[in-house]
Design a protein around this motif. Structure first.
Motif, PDB file in Angstrom:
ATOM      1  N   PHE A  84       0.923  -1.171  -0.149  1.00 11.21           N
ATOM      2  CA  PHE A  84       0.051  -0.108  -0.164  1.00 11.21           C
ATOM      3  C   PHE A  84       0.965   1.181   0.054  1.00 11.21           C
ATOM      4  CE2 PHE A  84      -3.107  -3.043   2.094  1.00 11.21           C
ATOM      5  CZ  PHE A  84      -3.993  -2.808   1.134  1.00 11.21           C
ATOM      6  N   ALA A  85       0.324   2.184  -0.536  1.00  5.47           N
ATOM      7  CA  ALA A  85       0.988   3.530  -0.592  1.00  5.47           C
ATOM      8  C   ALA A  85       1.346   3.994   0.939  1.00  5.47           C
ATOM      9  CB  ALA A  85       0.133   4.632  -1.272  1.00  5.47           C
ATOM     10  N   ARG A  86       2.328   4.970   1.200  1.00  4.95           N
ATOM     11  CA  ARG A  86       2.678   5.454   2.591  1.00  4.95           C
ATOM     12  C   ARG A  86       1.450   6.257   2.884  1.00  4.95           C
ATOM     13  NH1 ARG A  86       7.495   8.107   1.929  1.00  4.95           N
ATOM     14  NH2 ARG A  86       8.491   6.082   1.836  1.00  4.95           N
ATOM     15  N   ARG A  87       0.390   6.868   2.124  1.00  5.91           N
ATOM     16  CA  ARG A  87      -0.378   7.717   2.846  1.00  5.91           C
ATOM     17  C   ARG A  87      -1.537   7.041   3.437  1.00  5.91           C
ATOM     18  NH1 ARG A  87      -1.811   7.352  -2.972  1.00  5.91           N
ATOM     19  NH2 ARG A  87      -0.362   9.005  -3.299  1.00  5.91           N
ATOM     20  N   MET A  88      -1.639   5.577   3.070  1.00  3.72           N
ATOM     21  CA  MET A  88      -2.677   4.640   3.826  1.00  3.72           C
ATOM     22  C   MET A  88      -2.080   4.405   5.270  1.00  3.72           C
ATOM     23  SD  MET A  88      -4.862   4.744   1.548  1.00  3.72           S
ATOM     24  CE  MET A  88      -6.162   3.687   2.387  1.00  3.72           C
ATOM     25  N   THR A  89      -0.841   4.605   5.338  1.00  2.46           N
ATOM     26  CA  THR A  89      -0.334   4.386   6.873  1.00  2.46           C
ATOM     27  C   THR A  89      -0.374   5.614   7.766  1.00  2.46           C
ATOM     28  OG1 THR A  89       1.786   4.258   5.936  1.00  2.46           O
ATOM     29  CG2 THR A  89       0.950   2.104   6.989  1.00  2.46           C
ATOM     30  N   THR A  90      -0.271   6.778   6.951  1.00  5.94           N
ATOM     31  CA  THR A  90      -0.267   8.110   7.744  1.00  5.94           C
ATOM     32  C   THR A  90      -1.633   8.615   8.154  1.00  5.94           C
ATOM     33  OG1 THR A  90      -0.191   9.303   5.504  1.00  5.94           O
ATOM     34  CG2 THR A  90       1.820   9.207   6.634  1.00  5.94           C
ATOM     35  N   MET A  91      -2.604   7.997   7.446  1.00  4.57           N
ATOM     36  CA  MET A  91      -4.017   8.129   8.007  1.00  4.57           C
ATOM     37  C   MET A  91      -4.659   7.300   8.540  1.00  4.57           C
ATOM     38  SD  MET A  91      -5.814   7.826   4.119  1.00  4.57           S
ATOM     39  CE  MET A  91      -7.468   7.718   4.556  1.00  4.57           C
ATOM     40  N   GLU A  92      -3.853   6.043   9.112  1.00  6.06           N
ATOM     41  CA  GLU A  92      -4.649   4.930   9.610  1.00  6.06           C
ATOM     42  C   GLU A  92      -5.337   5.516  10.837  1.00  6.06           C
ATOM     43  OE1 GLU A  92      -1.241   1.814  10.677  1.00  6.06           O
ATOM     44  OE2 GLU A  92      -2.254   1.081   8.736  1.00  6.06           O
ATOM     45  N   LYS A  93      -4.771   6.223  11.814  1.00  9.17           N
ATOM     46  CA  LYS A  93      -5.332   6.585  13.272  1.00  9.17           C
ATOM     47  C   LYS A  93      -6.715   7.463  13.102  1.00  9.17           C
ATOM     48  CE  LYS A  93      -4.566   8.894  17.543  1.00  9.17           C
ATOM     49  NZ  LYS A  93      -4.253  10.334  17.457  1.00  9.17           N
ATOM     50  N   SER A  94      -6.319   8.452  12.235  1.00 11.39           N
ATOM     51  CA  SER A  94      -7.802   9.098  11.766  1.00 11.39           C
ATOM     52  C   SER A  94      -8.895   8.360  11.205  1.00 11.39           C
ATOM     53  CB  SER A  94      -7.564  10.304  11.154  1.00 11.39           C
ATOM     54  OG  SER A  94      -6.516  10.051   9.884  1.00 11.39           O
ATOM     55  N   ALA A  95      -8.387   7.364  10.318  1.00  6.98           N
ATOM     56  CA  ALA A  95      -9.382   6.494   9.517  1.00  6.98           C
ATOM     57  C   ALA A  95     -10.160   5.655  10.384  1.00  6.98           C
ATOM     58  CB  ALA A  95      -8.754   5.825   8.389  1.00  6.98           C
ATOM     59  N   ALA A  96      -9.348   4.991  11.466  1.00 10.22           N
ATOM     60  CA  ALA A  96      -9.956   4.135  12.551  1.00 10.22           C
ATOM     61  C   ALA A  96     -10.955   4.944  13.058  1.00 10.22           C
ATOM     62  CB  ALA A  96      -8.882   3.587  13.238  1.00 10.22           C
ATOM     63  N   VAL A  97     -10.871   6.112  13.663  1.00 12.45           N
ATOM     64  CA  VAL A  97     -11.829   6.927  14.188  1.00 12.45           C
ATOM     65  C   VAL A  97     -13.040   7.153  13.394  1.00 12.45           C
ATOM     66  CG1 VAL A  97     -12.277   9.241  15.353  1.00 12.45           C
ATOM     67  CG2 VAL A  97     -10.079   8.283  15.632  1.00 12.45           C
ATOM     68  N   ILE A  98     -12.783   7.538  12.335  1.00 15.91           N
ATOM     69  CA  ILE A  98     -14.074   7.671  11.568  1.00 15.91           C
ATOM     70  C   ILE A  98     -14.650   6.331  11.347  1.00 15.91           C
ATOM     71  CG2 ILE A  98     -15.057   8.593   9.005  1.00 15.91           C
ATOM     72  CD1 ILE A  98     -13.348  10.516  10.092  1.00 15.91           C
ATOM     73  N   ARG A  99     -14.212   5.294  10.966  1.00 19.80           N
ATOM     74  CA  ARG A  99     -14.909   4.047  11.123  1.00 19.80           C
ATOM     75  C   ARG A  99     -15.639   3.871  12.088  1.00 19.80           C
ATOM     76  NH1 ARG A  99     -10.220   2.069   8.321  1.00 19.80           N
ATOM     77  NH2 ARG A  99      -9.488   1.263  10.394  1.00 19.80           N
ATOM     78  N   GLY A 100     -15.260   4.107  13.312  1.00 16.97           N
ATOM     79  CA  GLY A 100     -15.956   3.939  14.532  1.00 16.97           C
ATOM     80  C   GLY A 100     -16.876   4.744  14.538  1.00 16.97           C
ATOM     81  N   LEU A 101     -16.819   6.100  14.091  1.00 18.90           N
ATOM     82  CA  LEU A 101     -18.281   7.017  14.404  1.00 18.90           C
ATOM     83  C   LEU A 101     -19.431   6.552  13.326  1.00 18.90           C
ATOM     84  CD1 LEU A 101     -16.796  10.587  13.292  1.00 18.90           C
ATOM     85  CD2 LEU A 101     -16.870   9.524  15.408  1.00 18.90           C
ATOM     86  N   PHE A 102     -19.278   5.722  12.427  1.00 18.11           N
ATOM     87  CA  PHE A 102     -20.472   4.956  11.693  1.00 18.11           C
ATOM     88  C   PHE A 102     -20.819   3.824  12.374  1.00 18.11           C
ATOM     89  CE2 PHE A 102     -18.451   7.952   8.764  1.00 18.11           C
ATOM     90  CZ  PHE A 102     -19.549   8.658   8.271  1.00 18.11           C
ATOM     91  N   GLY A 103     -19.915   3.322  13.373  1.00 23.72           N
ATOM     92  CA  GLY A 103     -20.146   1.945  14.024  1.00 23.72           C
ATOM     93  C   GLY A 103     -21.587   1.556  14.193  1.00 23.72           C
ATOM     94  N   ASN A 104     -22.254   2.501  15.275  1.00 22.72           N
ATOM     95  CA  ASN A 104     -23.366   2.183  16.042  1.00 22.72           C
ATOM     96  C   ASN A 104     -24.675   3.049  15.421  1.00 22.72           C
ATOM     97  OD1 ASN A 104     -23.231   4.541  17.641  1.00 22.72           O
ATOM     98  ND2 ASN A 104     -21.694   3.159  18.999  1.00 22.72           N
ATOM     99  N   MET A 105     -24.401   3.718  14.253  1.00 20.48           N
ATOM    100  CA  MET A 105     -25.339   4.743  13.700  1.00 20.48           C
ATOM    101  C   MET A 105     -26.629   4.323  13.512  1.00 20.48           C
ATOM    102  SD  MET A 105     -23.803   7.650  11.283  1.00 20.48           S
ATOM    103  CE  MET A 105     -24.952   7.761   9.992  1.00 20.48           C
ATOM    104  N   ASN A 106     -26.649   2.707  13.202  1.00 20.97           N
ATOM    105  CA  ASN A 106     -27.972   2.501  12.809  1.00 20.97           C
ATOM    106  C   ASN A 106     -28.563   1.488  13.619  1.00 20.97           C
ATOM    107  OD1 ASN A 106     -27.968   3.890  10.239  1.00 20.97           O
ATOM    108  ND2 ASN A 106     -26.567   2.355   9.415  1.00 20.97           N
TER     109      ASN A 106
END
Ligand SMILES: Cc1ncc(COP(=O)(O)O)c(C=O)c1O
Length: 412
Positions: free
Chosen positions: A4-26
């Motif tokens: 994977f491109a390096r950008r996919m690792t630099t955004m790992e932490k913030s991406a995990a937070v965003i995924r969590g935000l949608f977790g129990n939405m429904n």
């Protein structure tokens, strides 16, 4: 598999937070103070149906709506932005300075394309909007935080950090900020615009909540004080019209617009013409003023019930903000409660089942910053759900603070 491109690792932490935000939405069992979506009652469904029925004809705007469109967006929607939304706030600019984007987030992506090389510094508020951080990190920018107080980003700290870190961008959410609900004061707006001009730094003003003010005095955007073109204004139709339409816009000076045009072309050619036609007609047919009043009344009532309930059910020593608009309040809890750990309990305990966003997600510093804080959204929950949910959450918090009796609140 390829690496994977390096950008996919630099955004790992913030991406995990965003995924969590949608977790129990429904999850229908959970009372959610988590997401930032508008109330379902605030979506103009009947009006959109009526408009669509009328304009989707070959002799009306049917072809335009379903055909390729211009990179900049439909002229009539851009005209509405300039004359109806920005001019009354003191922002100067013509239709040629406005580009329609895919939601209010796309401007962050486009502006980064213009300016950010890996390792460049972007100064952000502390706490800040995590979704934008995810974009900045995708461009491998280094985000550094600037202190905030109840009046928003502190210009003195901003200036010191501009001098020290020589940032490419300063990212500010000035009105009813996500996550805190705080608003940048008028004098600070002027100062921040001047800092951009004096130090030759781009101020990226992200202002999607500005138009949902339901109390207090309206304030001119930072862009209204910009005399050199260093401020770029981004905004969105998501909160005042519909997030599913994915409509936002960016306003920039004559020199920057051709560059934004190029990055938009290379990214997705243009924004949905169907959405733009419907939104433009919504304004041109005069539906907005009444709709705007309706949503402001709705959110004001929810804000009031939320604040009243927090004051009643959260423990003594809690600090919370009082937003004059937008969808969020921010609470800082006393004692040593960790809101990330509390959230697991709060979601899973059968007699609670309430969600919110844990505060530490919004601090780029890590190291436990904000771990006693929570973002509480009141936009998408009814007054009744707010009363019930805050009582349950407050009781859970109080049960953790056996040594802190429930007493009167201290306002933040
Ligand atoms: C601070 C901030 N900026 C931008 C956006 C843009 O939203 P959208 O892309 O949904 O228009 C949001 C939405 O929640 C936001 O909170």
């Amino acid at each position: 598999m390829s690496k994977f491109a390096r950008r996919m690792t630099t955004m790992e932490k913030s991406a995990a937070v965003i995924r969590g935000l949608f977790g129990n939405m429904n999850d229908p069992e959970i009372i959610s103070f988590g997401g930032g979506a508008p109330a379902k009652e605030a979506l103009p469904i009947d009006i959109v149906r009526e408009i669509t029925n009328e304009v989707m004809r070959i002799d009306k705007r049917g072809v335009e709506a379903l055909q390729y469109g211009s990179v900049m967006g439909l002229p009539d929607l851009r005209e509405i932005i300039v004359t109806d939304l920005l001019a009354p706030k003191g922002v100067k600019g013509t239709v040629d300075n406005v580009m329609i984007t895919n939601g209010g987030l796309e401007p962050m992506n486009l502006v980064c394309q213009l300016y950010i090389e890996p390792g460049d510094v972007i100064l952000v508020e502390s706490p800040t909007f995590v979704h934008s951080v995810e974009i900045f990190e995708m461009f491998q920018a280094k985000c550094i935080s600037v202190d905030m107080d109840d009046n928003g980003m502190i210009p003195e700290d901003l200036e010191a950090k501009i001098i020290k870190h020589k940032p490419k961008l300063v990212y500010v959410v000035p009105t009813f900020q996500n996550p805190t609900g705080r608003t940048l004061s008028l004098d600070r707006r002027e100062k921040i615009a001047k800092l951009g001009s004096n130090y030759d730094v781009i101020i990226l003003e992200d202002d999607p909540y500005r138009d949902i003010r339901y109390s207090g005095r309206d304030l001119a955007p930072i862009k209204a004080f910009d005399e050199t073109g260093h401020t770029i204004l981004a905004s969105s139709f998501s909160k005042v019209f519909s997030p599913g339409s994915r409509l936002g816009y960016v306003l920039a000076n004559d020199e920057l617009i051709p560059k934004l045009f190029d990055s938009k072309t290379a990214t997705n050619s243009h924004t949905s013409t169907l959405s733009q036609v419907v939104c433009a007609e919504f304004f041109k047919r005069g539906y907005y003023p009444l709709h705007h009043k309706k949503i402001c009344d709705l959110y004001r009532e929810r804000r009031d019930v939320m604040i009243e309930s927090i004051d009643k059910f959260f423990p003594e020593g809690t600090k919370r903000t009082f937003p004059d608009g937008g969808l969020f309040t921010w609470a800082e809890l006393p004692g040593d409660i960790n809101t990330t750990e509390l959230l697991l309990e709060s979601i899973n305990k059968p007699d609670v089942k309430v969600s919110y966003i844990a505060g530490e997600s919004f601090f780029i510093e890590g190291g436990g910053m904000g771990n006693n804080c929570m973002r509480i959204s009141f936009g998408g929950v009814t007054p009744e759900q707010i009363r019930i949910g805050v009582e349950k959450l407050g009781n859970l918090i109080c049960s953790k603070l056996i040594s802190f009796p429930k007493l009167k609140i201290v306002n933040g």
